[in-house]
Design a protein around this motif. Structure first.
Motif, PDB file in Angstrom:
ATOM      1  N   PHE A  87      36.842  44.391  30.425  1.00  0.00           N
ATOM      2  CA  PHE A  87      36.784  43.326  28.900  1.00  0.00           C
ATOM      3  C   PHE A  87      36.554  43.996  28.062  1.00  0.00           C
ATOM      4  O   PHE A  87      36.310  45.305  28.268  1.00  0.00           O
ATOM      5  N   PHE A 137      38.923  38.991  28.769  1.00  0.00           N
ATOM      6  CA  PHE A 137      38.438  40.456  30.504  1.00  0.00           C
ATOM      7  C   PHE A 137      39.750  40.211  30.299  1.00  0.00           C
ATOM      8  O   PHE A 137      40.724  39.254  30.754  1.00  0.00           O
ATOM      9  N   SER A 195      36.961  36.108  27.111  1.00  0.00           N
ATOM     10  CA  SER A 195      35.113  37.083  28.395  1.00  0.00           C
ATOM     11  C   SER A 195      34.310  36.136  27.918  1.00  0.00           C
ATOM     12  O   SER A 195      33.904  35.739  26.821  1.00  0.00           O
ATOM     13  N   ARG A 206      27.013  42.993  34.154  1.00  0.00           N
ATOM     14  CA  ARG A 206      27.980  42.376  35.370  1.00  0.00           C
ATOM     15  C   ARG A 206      28.878  43.116  36.348  1.00  0.00           C
ATOM     16  O   ARG A 206      28.805  42.705  37.266  1.00  0.00           O
ATOM     17  N   ASN A 230      33.237  37.085  35.723  1.00  0.00           N
ATOM     18  CA  ASN A 230      33.059  36.692  34.126  1.00  0.00           C
ATOM     19  C   ASN A 230      32.853  35.105  33.917  1.00  0.00           C
ATOM     20  O   ASN A 230      32.832  34.561  32.772  1.00  0.00           O
TER      21      ASN A 230
END
Length: 160
Positions: free
Chosen positions: A96, A109, A123, A140, A154
């Motif tokens: 990220f 991302f 992202s 995440r 994502n």
């Protein structure tokens, strides 16, 4: 537990550091402390150089799916750019990032399995404060860990 005495990692090339900006040592220490407080699988969180840190490396005692260990490397600049890179012993990677990148969103991302430089995706992380971005990354990572897959990592809406 923290350890600031890990051997130095290579610094970014001058050209890239000018785009990324100088590293914010205070932000790296804040992120280190937050991760050690929030993530039970974080074994160590070490700055590559205690006096002039460029990277915070977080060693995890387990990885996503079949991976048995993992590491998250974090860079954060005074201009609020960041690069957060997950890698594990199965050679799975994702990042990220938030920094200027031609033909890409500022917040982008780099998807698994190899976190390619191109193409990138926008992202899911829309927050910008150090603590919130750290919590979003942990959320995440935990999502992927709990589901034993990187699929959907994502796909969140504005975590945390």
């Amino acid at each position: 537990m923290t350890n600031d005495e890990t051997p130095s990692q290579q610094s970014q090339p001058v050209e890239q550091s000018e785009v990324f900006g100088p590293i914010d040592a205070g932000a790296l220490r804040e992120i280190r402390d937050l991760i050690m407080e929030q993530e039970p699988l974080a074994e160590t969180a070490s700055l590559d150089d205690p006096l002039n840190p460029q990277t915070l490396s977080v060693e995890l005692s387990d990885g996503v799916g079949a991976a048995s260990t993992a590491r998250i490397d974090i860079r954060w600049s005074l201009t609020e750019n960041y690069a957060i890179h997950y890698t594990d012993d199965r050679n799975q990677n994702f990042r990220f990032d938030c920094h200027p990148k031609p033909d890409a969103p500022r917040r982008h991302f780099h998807p698994p399995p190899d976190a390619p430089s191109r193409p990138v995706e926008e992202s899911c992380i829309a927050v910008s404060e150090t603590g919130l971005v750290t919590r979003a990354i942990l959320q995440r990572w935990r999502y992927a860990y709990a589901h034993e897959t990187f699929k959907g990592i994502n796909d969140a809406e504005n975590p945390p």
